[in-house]
Design an enzyme around this catalytic site. Structure first.
Site, PDB file in Angstrom:
ATOM      1  N   ASP A   7       0.802  -1.137  -0.093  1.00  0.00           N
ATOM      2  CA  ASP A   7      -0.029   0.014   0.184  1.00  0.00           C
ATOM      3  C   ASP A   7       0.796   1.457  -0.070  1.00  0.00           C
ATOM      4  O   ASP A   7       2.187   1.057   0.046  1.00  0.00           O
ATOM      5  CB  ASP A   7      -0.845  -0.093   1.394  1.00  0.00           C
ATOM      6  CG  ASP A   7      -2.138   0.831   0.828  1.00  0.00           C
ATOM      7  OD1 ASP A   7      -2.195   1.696  -0.071  1.00  0.00           O
ATOM      8  OD2 ASP A   7      -3.091   0.889   1.502  1.00  0.00           O
TER       9      ASP A   7
HETATM   10  C1  NOJ Z   1      -3.926   4.110  -0.010  1.00  0.00           C
HETATM   11  C2  NOJ Z   1      -5.186   3.037   0.080  1.00  0.00           C
HETATM   12  O1  NOJ Z   1      -5.118   2.398   1.265  1.00  0.00           O
HETATM   13  C3  NOJ Z   1      -5.065   2.163  -1.442  1.00  0.00           C
HETATM   14  O2  NOJ Z   1      -6.267   1.296  -1.173  1.00  0.00           O
HETATM   15  C4  NOJ Z   1      -4.867   2.920  -2.205  1.00  0.00           C
HETATM   16  O3  NOJ Z   1      -5.112   2.154  -3.470  1.00  0.00           O
HETATM   17  C5  NOJ Z   1      -3.687   3.721  -2.333  1.00  0.00           C
HETATM   18  N1  NOJ Z   1      -3.584   4.583  -1.300  1.00  0.00           N
HETATM   19  C6  NOJ Z   1      -3.422   4.308  -3.825  1.00  0.00           C
HETATM   20  O4  NOJ Z   1      -4.136   5.244  -4.016  1.00  0.00           O
END
Ligand code: NOJ
Length: 771
Positions: free
Chosen positions: A302
């Site tokens: 993430d």
């Molecule tokens: C953080 C989020 O938790 C995740 O779900 C997302 O895909 C990413 N950022 C990218 O934006």
């Protein structure tokens, strides 16, 4: 044919393209099914890997965001120009948040034409419930319990995203959620692992189709692996403690379903689980996903979650974070700035085996091949297609169809709904009534601000000329600017609009009130300790209700709200989530009866925030019941159960369940049990019921939930029509994580229950599972 590559030749991008086309003309299209295609794909992957330096391999494991859209904290000094320089030197395998066919073409050109090997980039984006045409938020779509509709919505989203140059969505989010304080509930399929697993499969199918290289499909990403939805106190990114049984019984099933459906990628999670951050978890990533489940795709971190191993306190610095994450099986570092600076050195020092790097790169290249990027890296960069496809009428129609299926009718006292279209005066009141932005919802892809059809517009478009529609905002929901990146400042003081609202309510035949949350009050980083209507909305409702009791409340929200104060005040209650681009039209379809509501709640709605986490499939405890004396599991000041339970939802007609029959009193491990019953439409209009089948395992080697959804069927019946529904249960449906740590069903006594929701059980019967 045996392909030999002379590694002593200077290798440049043209050479790589020649290698690919030789392979292509030999008929090795990567999208083909079967072992032959598989082995040809692997050969193509290996042929590229063989050309790569260690630095280039690590480059493939690196993903940066562009500054077009920022979906997490960016480090100081982060500049697109520096990232573009790294693309040219082969240090970037993927970009996220690069929007438009034009921009992706330009970045792709740098990778393909200017880097040594010309390996194409894979572009990722959060296409969560639509790209430009917005569909209902995922929690709303889950309320449709309609897998075809959900698959269709994901397909339209994929097609629009692909038309705008995207290859990969960071969806579906498969976190099981039980805590309405957590803002990301809106992005989930709710609280049930069975419904969640079906939705996981439908979404993967919708995004990916059966050919990833097709122009209207994109790679999906099962996230967040795992248990992110169980954050303590509902506070985003917070600590998670979860036992093996809960992990296997409730959290993992949707992920397993996505893996079985062939999802191309997984994303790990920000949270720790029992002391090990998910990004650093060898168990989840290497052992379970890549080992036991034999997942061939890649795992992306993430946003910054590799670097976050430092504040988690399991890595002292970025180098250690890179080592721990890579060894744990995290293949790509999203915006974490740890892999590129340190992985090469770590391999040279022997701290990370090069075979692990090779494995990660193989996985990434495999997905790029399957997307067809080596055959034509620009295949998704077509501005003409982008222009024609985004927000097209066909996509709007699809959105309206899914939106109306997602609406849940919670109360319809005295049949106040459906409303009349041909006479009377309707007062449309509330901060969300004329709003064209909030219905788009959080995680709104590349939607244009204020592009939704408002409820007021939908109502006006639906009624005939003899109907008078009056509108008053009543109260502002928030003060100051609103944005994806900042907190919403709720209006707690300004009541100047109350007077006008009360005035128009007084003379109306019916009042439709639109209340709820700002869409920026739910989503990532948006946890709340209070889950009742924000600001002065309850007060506005009371003021309106005092002059006109004929109130239908349309709720727009991204999480279950505590409705205990408002429910008694209204005659009609309609849960509309954030329905997307066609919100107002879809709601008018429901309010005026052009569509008979059929949605069912995918989450429990609590009576009080004090009850959360609240979920229907809870355990019994040792003291489930009691009476006068206090020593049983209960609250002194509130009931235990939900205000509106999981599975609940009304229709403009009524249904009855009768004649429950099992094909046998015993079920064998390898022989399905047939459960049949009669469903009758006992009302006056055609309607669709989602008939639900639950079971209870009465005695297990571990404690078992008091009730669990196992099957359901959507059935449309005319007034007076009956149908015999037959659903099949197998022992596999009864399996769980046993005391021995095995996934299996245990012989013994069970109950099967049928009904319109998890609380109103219409009939039940026992059976025995025997070996
Ligand atoms: C953080 C989020 O938790 C995740 O779900 C997302 O895909 C990413 N950022 C990218 O934006």
């Amino acid at each position: 044919m045996k392909l030999t590559i002379n590694l002593s030749l200077p290798v440049h991008s043209n050479m790589l393209r020649m290698v690919f086309s030789v392979l292509f003309f030999c008929g090795f299209a990567a999208s083909q099914q079967g072992a032959f295609a598989q082995s040809s794909l692997e050969r193509r992957v290996d042929s590229v890997l063989a050309l790569m330096t260690l630095e280039e391999k690590v480059g493939q494991m690196n993903q940066y965001t562009s500054s077009w859209d920022i979906t997490g904290p960016m480090p100081k000094g982060s500049r697109d120009s520096l990232k573009y320089t790294q693309i040219r030197s082969g240090q970037v395998g993927s970009m996220l948040n690069v929007l438009s066919a034009k921009a992706t073409r330009e970045a792709q050109r740098m990778a393909v034409e200017e880097s040594r090997l010309g390996i194409p980039l894979i572009f990722g984006y959060d296409v969560i419930h639509g790209f430009r045409t917005m569909f209902p938020i995922p929690l709303g779509e889950a309320a449709s319990w309609d897998m075809e509709a959900i698959e269709k919505s994901s397909r339209v989203a994929a097609s629009e995203a692909a038309a705008a140059g995207q290859h990969w969505t960071f969806a579906p989010m498969l976190d099981i959620t039980r805590d309405a304080r957590w803002g990301r509930m809106m992005e989930s399929a709710g609280e049930d692992p069975y419904l969640g697993s079906l939705i996981a499969t439908a979404r993967v199918r919708g995004f990916q189709g059966d050919d990833l290289s097709a122009p209207n499909t994109i790679a999906a990403c099962a996230k967040h692996f795992a248990a992110y939805g169980l954050a303590e106190g509902g506070r985003d990114y917070n600590t998670v403690s979860v036992g093996d049984a809960l992990l296997h019984d409730a959290i993992l099933p949707p992920f397993k379903a996505a893996a079985d459906a062939g999802v191309a990628t997984f994303m790990n999670a920000f949270n720790e689980i029992n002391g090990i951050p998910a990004t650093a978890s060898n168990y989840l990533q290497r052992k379970l996903l890549k080992g036991d489940w034999d997942f061939p795709g890649f795992i992306v971190s993430d946003w910054g979650s590799v670097a976050e191993l430092i504040p988690h306190g399991v890595a002292a610095n970025e180098k250690e974070a890179a080592r721990i994450a890579a060894i744990a099986g995290c293949d790509m570092d999203m915006e974490g700035y740890c892999y590129v600076p340190y992985l090469v050195q770590l391999v040279k020092e022997g701290a990370v085996e090069e075979s692990m790097i090779n494995d990660a790169v193989r996985r990434i290249l495999r997905v790029k091949f399957m997307l067809g990027l080596f055959d034509d890296p620009y295949r998704y960069c077509d501005p003409v297609r982008e222009q024609n496809e985004l927000f097209s009428q066909a996509n709007q129609d699809a959105s309206r169809e899914v939106a109306r299926k997602s609406v849940v009718l919670l109360k319809n006292q005295g049949n106040i709904l459906p409303l009349k279209k041909d006479q009377g005066t309707i007062a449309v009141i509330g901060p969300l009534a004329a709003d064209k932005d909030i219905p788009i919802g959080s995680w709104r892809g590349n939607a244009v601000e204020n592009s939704a059809v408002s409820l007021l517009e939908g109502i006006k478009a639906a009624v005939g000329k003899n109907v008078t529609v009056r509108h008053a905002q009543g109260v502002k929901l928030s003060t100051g600017p609103r944005s994806f990146l900042t907190e919403v400042h709720v209006n707690e003081t300004d009541t100047t609009g109350f007077g006008e609202a009360v005035r128009i309510a007084k003379g109306a035949d019916v009042v439709v009130m639109a209340l709820g949350e700002d869409c920026w009050q739910s989503g990532e980083g948006r946890s709340r300790t209070e889950i009742d209507l924000p600001g002065l909305q309850t007060e506005l409702l009371a003021a309106v209700r005092a002059v006109n009791p004929r109130v239908v409340l349309v709720l727009m929200n991204g999480r279950p709200l505590d409705l205990s104060a408002v429910e008694p005040q209204v005659q009609g209650l309609v849960e509309a989530w954030f329905l997307g681009s066609q919100s107002g039209n879809a709601l008018a379809d429901v309010l005026f009866g052009d569509y008979n509501p059929s949605g069912k709640l995918p989450v429990s709605f609590p009576r009080s925030v004090g009850q959360v986490p609240l979920y229907y499939n809870h355990k019994s405890t040792g003291r489930p019941t009691g009476g006068e004396i206090v020593f049983w599991s209960h609250y002194s000041d509130e009931k235990n159960d939900a205000l509106f339970p999981f599975g609940y939802g009304l229709s403009y007609t009524t249904f009855s369940y009768s004649a429950l029959k099992l094909s046998s009193e015993t079920m064998r491990m390898n022989e399905p049990l047939k459960v049949s019953f009669t469903l009758t439409n006992t009302g006056k209009v055609t309607g669709t019921e989602t008939a639900q089948l639950y079971t209870r395992d009465l005695v297990g080697s571990r404690t078992r939930p008091v009730i669990e959804l196992k099957k359901f069927q959507k059935v449309t019946l005319k007034p007076g029509e009956s149908r015999v529904i037959t659903l099949e249960l197998t022992s596999g449906d009864l399996a769980f994580f046993t005391r021995e740590g095995l996934w299996q069903a245990e012989a013994g006594d069970f109950e099967v229950m049928i009904g319109p929701d998890s609380r109103n059980i219409a009939a039940k019967q026992g059976f025995k599972l025997v070996r």
